[in-house]
Write a protein that holds these residues in place. Structure first.
Motif, PDB file in Angstrom:
ATOM      1  N   TRP A  44      31.076 -40.979 -26.470  1.00  0.00           N
ATOM      2  CA  TRP A  44      31.148 -40.123 -27.670  1.00  0.00           C
ATOM      3  C   TRP A  44      30.651 -38.715 -27.360  1.00  0.00           C
ATOM      4  CZ3 TRP A  44      32.026 -41.468 -33.177  1.00  0.00           C
ATOM      5  CH2 TRP A  44      32.736 -42.678 -33.284  1.00  0.00           C
ATOM      6  N   LEU A  59      32.188 -35.563 -30.009  1.00  0.00           N
ATOM      7  CA  LEU A  59      31.859 -36.010 -31.367  1.00  0.00           C
ATOM      8  C   LEU A  59      30.352 -36.094 -31.569  1.00  0.00           C
ATOM      9  CD1 LEU A  59      34.584 -38.752 -31.878  1.00  0.00           C
ATOM     10  CD2 LEU A  59      34.288 -36.737 -33.309  1.00  0.00           C
ATOM     11  N   PRO A  91      34.986 -31.598 -30.593  1.00  0.00           N
ATOM     12  CA  PRO A  91      36.240 -32.226 -30.165  1.00  0.00           C
ATOM     13  C   PRO A  91      37.246 -31.201 -29.639  1.00  0.00           C
ATOM     14  CG  PRO A  91      35.522 -33.199 -32.204  1.00  0.00           C
ATOM     15  CD  PRO A  91      34.581 -32.059 -31.936  1.00  0.00           C
ATOM     16  N   PHE A  95      39.608 -45.902 -30.350  1.00  0.00           N
ATOM     17  CA  PHE A  95      38.365 -46.469 -30.872  1.00  0.00           C
ATOM     18  C   PHE A  95      38.318 -47.980 -30.760  1.00  0.00           C
ATOM     19  CE2 PHE A  95      38.928 -42.368 -32.778  1.00  0.00           C
ATOM     20  CZ  PHE A  95      37.665 -41.859 -32.906  1.00  0.00           C
ATOM     21  N   ASN A 111      41.304 -48.710 -35.803  1.00  0.00           N
ATOM     22  CA  ASN A 111      40.959 -47.543 -36.615  1.00  0.00           C
ATOM     23  C   ASN A 111      42.190 -46.849 -37.183  1.00  0.00           C
ATOM     24  OD1 ASN A 111      39.116 -45.923 -37.853  1.00  0.00           O
ATOM     25  ND2 ASN A 111      38.504 -44.803 -36.028  1.00  0.00           N
ATOM     26  N   PHE A 123      49.421 -38.672 -37.981  1.00  0.00           N
ATOM     27  CA  PHE A 123      48.156 -38.152 -38.529  1.00  0.00           C
ATOM     28  C   PHE A 123      47.549 -37.023 -37.681  1.00  0.00           C
ATOM     29  CE2 PHE A 123      43.467 -38.738 -39.249  1.00  0.00           C
ATOM     30  CZ  PHE A 123      43.449 -38.218 -40.529  1.00  0.00           C
ATOM     31  N   ILE A 151      46.566 -33.147 -39.039  1.00  0.00           N
ATOM     32  CA  ILE A 151      45.251 -32.514 -38.970  1.00  0.00           C
ATOM     33  C   ILE A 151      45.312 -31.234 -38.146  1.00  0.00           C
ATOM     34  CG2 ILE A 151      42.895 -32.803 -38.061  1.00  0.00           C
ATOM     35  CD1 ILE A 151      43.294 -34.416 -40.558  1.00  0.00           C
ATOM     36  N   LYS A 152      46.048 -31.302 -37.039  1.00  0.00           N
ATOM     37  CA  LYS A 152      46.126 -30.135 -36.158  1.00  0.00           C
ATOM     38  C   LYS A 152      47.111 -29.093 -36.682  1.00  0.00           C
ATOM     39  CE  LYS A 152      45.252 -33.028 -32.100  1.00  0.00           C
ATOM     40  NZ  LYS A 152      44.333 -32.358 -31.175  1.00  0.00           N
ATOM     41  N   ALA A 178      35.231 -40.071 -37.937  1.00  0.00           N
ATOM     42  CA  ALA A 178      35.185 -39.669 -36.528  1.00  0.00           C
ATOM     43  C   ALA A 178      36.597 -39.472 -35.983  1.00  0.00           C
ATOM     44  CB  ALA A 178      34.438 -40.713 -35.705  1.00  0.00           C
ATOM     45  N   LEU A 179      37.508 -40.334 -36.399  1.00  0.00           N
ATOM     46  CA  LEU A 179      38.903 -40.204 -35.969  1.00  0.00           C
ATOM     47  C   LEU A 179      39.460 -38.833 -36.361  1.00  0.00           C
ATOM     48  CD1 LEU A 179      41.607 -41.704 -35.025  1.00  0.00           C
ATOM     49  CD2 LEU A 179      42.003 -42.013 -37.460  1.00  0.00           C
ATOM     50  N   ALA A 180      39.268 -38.476 -37.635  1.00  0.00           N
ATOM     51  CA  ALA A 180      39.770 -37.183 -38.102  1.00  0.00           C
ATOM     52  C   ALA A 180      39.078 -36.043 -37.352  1.00  0.00           C
ATOM     53  CB  ALA A 180      39.558 -37.050 -39.605  1.00  0.00           C
ATOM     54  N   LYS A 181      37.765 -36.193 -37.142  1.00  0.00           N
ATOM     55  CA  LYS A 181      37.028 -35.151 -36.425  1.00  0.00           C
ATOM     56  C   LYS A 181      37.521 -35.003 -34.992  1.00  0.00           C
ATOM     57  CE  LYS A 181      32.577 -34.801 -38.766  1.00  0.00           C
ATOM     58  NZ  LYS A 181      31.192 -35.269 -38.731  1.00  0.00           N
ATOM     59  N   SER A 182      37.916 -36.129 -34.385  1.00  0.00           N
ATOM     60  CA  SER A 182      38.356 -36.048 -32.991  1.00  0.00           C
ATOM     61  C   SER A 182      39.635 -35.210 -32.872  1.00  0.00           C
ATOM     62  CB  SER A 182      38.555 -37.443 -32.388  1.00  0.00           C
ATOM     63  OG  SER A 182      39.779 -38.001 -32.818  1.00  0.00           O
ATOM     64  N   TYR A 183      40.349 -35.029 -33.980  1.00  0.00           N
ATOM     65  CA  TYR A 183      41.509 -34.133 -33.973  1.00  0.00           C
ATOM     66  C   TYR A 183      41.135 -32.740 -34.463  1.00  0.00           C
ATOM     67  CZ  TYR A 183      43.802 -38.677 -33.840  1.00  0.00           C
ATOM     68  OH  TYR A 183      44.171 -39.953 -33.521  1.00  0.00           O
ATOM     69  N   ALA A 235      39.386 -32.033 -37.386  1.00  0.00           N
ATOM     70  CA  ALA A 235      39.557 -31.880 -38.831  1.00  0.00           C
ATOM     71  C   ALA A 235      38.431 -31.050 -39.457  1.00  0.00           C
ATOM     72  CB  ALA A 235      39.611 -33.253 -39.502  1.00  0.00           C
ATOM     73  N   GLN A 288      39.748 -31.129 -44.842  1.00  0.00           N
ATOM     74  CA  GLN A 288      40.724 -32.133 -44.387  1.00  0.00           C
ATOM     75  C   GLN A 288      40.129 -33.527 -44.417  1.00  0.00           C
ATOM     76  OE1 GLN A 288      41.834 -30.325 -40.623  1.00  0.00           O
ATOM     77  NE2 GLN A 288      43.949 -30.184 -41.307  1.00  0.00           N
TER      78      GLN A 288
END
Lengths: 260, 284
Positions: free
Chosen positions: A52, A57, A75, A83, A87, A100, A104-105, B186-191, B193, B197
């Motif tokens: 992590w 993160l 990140p 994960f 997830n 997804f 986000i990007k 964490a998933l969203a943050k890893s992109y 976010a 968002q």
């Protein structure tokens, strides 16, 4: 040539309700481009903490992670994370889950569509795009999460005990799939696991950590030819490596075995 | 295909059939009952309804029950159909308007408060007792006071409806927003976010099933409050008409209005049930 990614003097303490945990102590690691690294250790040895921190993160208490010459503090787009358990977002169908990261990007997924389609075929999920996660088995969910990660083509893939919740047969299948995808794409993969044979099966180098606080116990190079097969895991050489690594995990130090 | 998969494949980290939590703030018992699903079921339900109503009709005639106690179902039905446009609709319109405006105001405030307050645990702890107070106090009790201030019009009723809806929506939505799934965040943050968002793509969808439950319960409580407020004071609305027709001993009209209110309540339930199925069906 300098390594793609380095972990320098990584130390991590964190606070929990019952006190302070010393998770990592002065850990150094160098990862070459295109390498498959498995990080192996007993539960609670800080291997997930390390991963992590590599993903940006979580922060390290001291030390740093450097990727492509710059420290990882948050990140990064070159990094993809897979994960524990899949997830997936349960309110989105498979296709929406895979798109997804693009959402986000805020990047247009259209150029990636052929690639996503190919990946879905490759992992055997073509035709399941409209299914919701609850309609898929654990293995299918994790395959979908692999497609989600590869869809935007990150350079480094971090995997945090991704197959821990799967049964042994599905796990073998997933390991073969990951090996194939790795050989085809040439990605750099860092894979955390507590399963010794999984680590040997997949890795170019197995990084063994000591019990908490996690220190580097030993790095085992694995020079089995690729593509590796499940049958190879029953051969004496393979089993000898398993025993050697298990002993290292138990004692926390590597003692070379005399041939017996 | 989908149901086949679900039958044969065990799911991880999910409670199985009938594993719905039921507690005071959850209300999932309300959403988990099944509506009619097949034509055979619908036929059976209709048949039972016909028998029940038929028996009532028969009993009224056979035991010579006075119309001012219970008019025959046929008489109530006839009154409802023939007098709906001129006698009932003008008042129903007013009740619906009060309910609609009060609901929108109350739900909006409740939802926004829930989303903001759950981000700050201390603030949440400080205001929760007041919200509980609002939830447990019947808002009809405030109507005489509101009438004193605003007069015998729709405004006191709209305020009462909003006061009944808001806390109900807030308390349920808060339960939803408090569900933080760290792995998904964490998933969203890893992109990469942003906070916004994470809210719109993770926290809000995660909370949506509970928000819908809150809206449903809020709407039903809002309707009770609107009718109750009309009974307390005012010149119009279905609640006022209930009082009027019972004082005139025109029980066909009285029961017709009761039937209308029941229909409104059931419609609210069905609407939110459908809404939940459509937008939150991922949570079985």
């Amino acid at each position: 040539m300098s390594p793609l990614m380095t972990v320098e003097r990584a130390t991590k303490h964190y606070k929990t309700q019952t006190g302070s945990v010393h998770a990592l102590e002065n850990l150094n690691l160098e990862i070459e481009k295109g390498e498959f690294i498995c990080i192996l250790g007993p539960s609670g040895c800080g291997k997930s903490t390390l991963l992590w921190a590599m993903s940006g993160l979580h922060e390290l208490t001291s030390g740093q992670v450097v990727l492509n010459g710059t420290p990882v503090t948050s990140p990064r787009p070159e990094i993809g994370m897979i994960f524990q358990e899949a997830n997936l977002l349960p309110w989105r169908n498979l296709e929406q889950n895979i798109l997804f990261p693009f959402e986000i990007k805020k990047i247009d997924p259209a150029p990636a569509q052929p690639r996503i389609k190919r990946l879905l075929e490759e992992v055997g999920l073509a035709g399941f795009e409209n299914k919701f996660p609850r309609e898929l088995s654990g293995g299918m969910q994790q395959r979908a999460s692999i497609v989600r990660c590869l869809s935007y083509d990150p350079e480094v893939i971090l995997m945090d005990e991704p197959f821990g919740a799967l049964d042994a047969f599905t796990r073998d299948e997933m390991n073969l799939l990951i090996q194939r995808l790795w050989m085809e794409t040439g990605k750099t993969i860092i894979f955390v696991t507590h399963n010794v044979s999984e680590a040997i099966f997949l890795a170019d180098r197995v990084v063994v950590l000591t019990p908490r606080p996690g220190r580097l116990a030993h790095i085992f190079p694995v020079d089995l030819p690729r593509p590796r097969t499940i049958e190879m895991t029953f051969e004496p050489d393979f089993i000898r490596s398993v025993i050697e690594i298990k002993r290292t995990i138990e004692t926390g130090v590597y003692t070379p075995q005399a041939a017996d | 295909m989908a149901s086949e998969l679900r039958d044969t494949i065990p799911t991880f980290g999910e409670s199985g059939e009938g594993g719905d939590e039921v507690d005071l703030t959850n209300w999932s018992a309300l959403t988990s009952s099944n509506l009619a699903s097949s034509w055979r079921d619908i036929g059976l339900i209709a048949l039972v309804a016909v028998i029940v109503i038929g028996l009532a009709e028969f009993a009224v005639k056979a035991f010579n029950i006075k119309p001012y106690i219970l008019p025959a179902p046929s008489a109530i039905g006839r009154t409802l159909v023939t007098r709906f446009p001129d006698l009932f609709w003008p008042h129903m319109k007013i009740t619906l308007m009060e309910l609609g405006i009060g609901f929108v105001i109350g739900a909006a405030i409740g939802l926004v408060l829930a989303a903001v307050v759950t981000q700050f645990p201390l603030v949440e702890k400080i205001i929760t007792p007041y919200i509980l107070l609002l939830v447990t106090t019947p808002m009809i009790a405030l109507v005489p006071l509101l009438i004193l201030r605003f007069g015998f019009n729709s405004i006191p009723r709209i305020i009462a409806v909003a006061l009944a809806v808001g806390p109900m929506v807030m308390i349920n939505s808060s339960t939803g927003f408090r569900r933080t799934d760290l792995a998904k965040i964490a998933l969203a943050k890893s992109y990469g976010a942003s906070t916004l968002q994470i809210f719109t793509k993770i926290r809000f969808p995660l909370a949506l099933p509970m928000i819908i439950v809150g809206l449903m319960v809020g709407a039903i409580f809002g309707m009770l409050t609107a009718v109750g407020a009309e009974m307390v004071g005012g010149k119009n609305g279905l609640g006022n008409q209930l009082m009027y027709w019972s004082s005139m001993v025109k029980m066909e009209n009285f029961y017709a209005i009761i039937l209308l209110l029941a229909l409104m309540g059931v419609s609210i339930y069905i609407f939110f049930y459908w809404f939940g199925k459509k937008y939150a069906s991922w949570q079985a």
